[in-house]
Write an enzyme that holds these catalytic residues in place. Structure first.
Site, PDB file in Angstrom:
ATOM      1  N   GLU A 250      50.299  42.880  35.434  1.00 33.84           N
ATOM      2  CA  GLU A 250      49.844  42.890  35.995  1.00 33.84           C
ATOM      3  C   GLU A 250      48.633  41.553  35.868  1.00 33.84           C
ATOM      4  O   GLU A 250      48.447  40.700  34.414  1.00 33.84           O
ATOM      5  CB  GLU A 250      49.180  43.266  34.729  1.00 33.84           C
ATOM      6  CG  GLU A 250      47.671  44.126  35.216  1.00 33.84           C
ATOM      7  CD  GLU A 250      46.345  43.112  34.632  1.00 33.84           C
ATOM      8  OE1 GLU A 250      45.919  42.461  35.018  1.00 33.84           O
ATOM      9  OE2 GLU A 250      45.990  43.927  33.552  1.00 33.84           O
ATOM     10  N   CYS A 284      40.042  40.552  33.747  1.00 26.13           N
ATOM     11  CA  CYS A 284      41.000  40.670  34.510  1.00 26.13           C
ATOM     12  C   CYS A 284      40.015  41.380  35.923  1.00 26.13           C
ATOM     13  O   CYS A 284      40.298  41.239  36.999  1.00 26.13           O
ATOM     14  CB  CYS A 284      41.940  41.070  34.523  1.00 26.13           C
ATOM     15  SG  CYS A 284      41.933  42.753  34.118  1.00 26.13           S
TER      16      CYS A 284
END
Length: 475
Positions: A250, A284
């Site tokens: 990720e 993020c």
């Protein structure tokens, strides 16, 4: 409340102090001052952790699902009981406002609760065969797991990995961020107090390169899960390739936000401004590249600038703080460089744009008319800066949204239902929020495409990443 974290390693069921080990200074980003020291794992510590996990694996995978589930539920209960001191540790180590830290502890507990129940519904399937024959598909744990997590959501991102892996029957060796050792250590303390067997959940702070090479290069590790930057993710992928180790990545994003002229403008602004400056933009999936349709562009900037100027920046422990400092001394330098580059290339600084005083602060910032050539339009800022540009029509908006090699999250605001459907299809991202930022929940997959990585965390998909599929045929 003073910083009173008990900073230790947790290996093979015992807590290890800093005696005879190197240490890393823990810094409060609101002041820039050291508040503690965390011991770093040595090569011998890592070897011991690997051996303990290898011994624990056959026993943990054979542990009844109900027993595994009970430990996860107890861990969630303990996290909630201890939420206040954990939140205080997190804010002192990471800087985010106390309210955000409390919410993160609650979200981490919910992750353990969800996987405690989801593992009970991990059904295989029976294939159709002639009478007297049986063919079945079953799910089994992949083996010992190594996890690597960053400092922006130190507890929640760790919980996503640890809860799912333990539910699947996999022992875990975790290297959380050494910048936030107190709050992450409390998760392992909760696991230990909940009765996790020795060697099943282990905590090893340490030099990133040393730990990654020792763990990812070991034959004991059968799965790696990493959250962090694109370059580091690619490096770990290369290490994993040598041992054919499965990996979930990720990685970074640069989330576009498409604002169409039929949106409810005030409602949209009331949503996007707090979301942009949540965790000082160190998210993020933070909304960053705001593409706004011509007809409402000026009104959007005016409303965004007004709201941005009211965001109270300060120490996260203060009740009126709405945005804390950046996580370390490098981040203000990086943000200042990006803002100055954009301004030099023609962007307008409509709010903020300056460093704050004291610790690692940078003002909530809005940039208007940012050209596509500006570095901040192409590099993830990972900070409290919103960048804006105009678009004319749907096709241009999609072209800009999909322009970069990242594809983690994207957002759009429109009251047109047909357009909403088309946006969901056309945007290249692992997660799309339409009139919503609620894309990270325990029951939904979280992950990206393109350079933002592959594999999912959360949801049943998050459990599957820690499993192998076996087909059993009986005649």
């Amino acid at each position: 409340m003073t910083y009173d974290a008990d900073l230790k390693l947790f290996i093979d069921g015992s807590w290890r102090t800093g005696e005879g080990r190197d240490a890393f200074a823990v810094v409060n980003p609101a002041t820039g001052c050291a508040i503690g020291e965390v011991p770093l794992a040595s090569t011998a510590d890592l070897d011991e952790a690997l051996a303990a996990a290898e011994r624990a694996y056959p026993l943990w995978r054979a542990t009844a699902v109900d027993s595994r589930s009970a430990i996860l539920r107890k861990t969630a209960e303990l996290l909630r009981e201890r939420a206040e001191p954990i939140a205080w540790l997190m804010t002192q180590e990471q800087g985010k406002p106390l309210a955000e830290s409390r919410a993160e502890v609650a979200g981490s507990a919910s992750m353990f609760d969800w996987y405690a129940e989801e593992i009970k519904r991990d059904y295989g399937r029976l294939l159709v065969r002639p009478t007297g024959q049986r063919s079945m598909v079953v799910h089994e744990p992949v083996g010992v797991v190594a996890t690597f997590t960053p400092w922006n959501f130190p507890l929640y991102l760790l919980a996503k990995k640890v809860a799912a892996a333990l539910a699947a029957g996999c022992p875990v060796i975790s290297r959380p961020p050494q910048e936030t050792p107190g709050c992450t250590g409390e998760m392992f303390r909760a696991l230990a107090d909940a009765g996790i067997p020795h060697g099943v959940a282990q905590l090893v702070h340490g030099n990133a390169d040393l730990v990654s090479r020792a763990l990812v290069g070991s034959k004991v590790i059968r799965k790696v899960s990493f959250t962090g930057s694109v370059p580091v993710g690619k490096h770990l992928m290369k290490l994993a390739a040598d041992s054919m180790t499965r990996i979930t990545l990720e990685l970074g994003g640069h989330a576009p936000v498409l604002i169409f002229d039929d949106c409810d403008l005030d409602k949209t602004l009331d949503m996007v401004v707090p979301q942009k400056f949540r965790n000082a933009g160190q998210v993020c999936v933070s909304p960053t590249r705001f593409y706004v349709q011509d007809a409402i562009y000026d009104a959007f900037l005016e409303g965004f600038a007004e709201r941005t100027s009211k965001v109270k920046m300060g120490d996260g422990l203060q009740a009126d703080t709405r945005m804390g400092p950046l996580a370390n001394a490098r981040r203000p330098d990086a943000i200042e460089k990006l803002v100055n580059d954009a301004a030099a290339k023609g962007a307008r600084v409509l709010a903020g744009g300056q460093r704050g005083e004291g610790g690692f602060f940078f003002q909530p910032t809005l940039l208007g008319d940012v050209p596509v050539t500006a570095d901040i339009m192409n590099e993830e800022p990972f900070g409290p800066v919103a960048v804006t540009a105009r678009f004319k029509d749907f096709d241009e908006a999609i072209e800009q949204a999909n322009r970069l090699p990242f594809g983690l999250a994207a957002f759009a605001f429109t009251e047109n239902g047909r357009r909403a459907n088309l946006l969901g299809d056309a945007i290249e991202a692992g997660m799309v929020g339409i009139n919503s930022f609620g894309i990270s929940t325990a029951d939904a997959p979280f992950g990206g495409v393109k350079d933002s990585g592959f594999g999912s965390e959360g949801g049943k998909e998050g459990l599957e990443t820690y499993q192998v599929v076996k087909a059993i045929h009986q005649a």
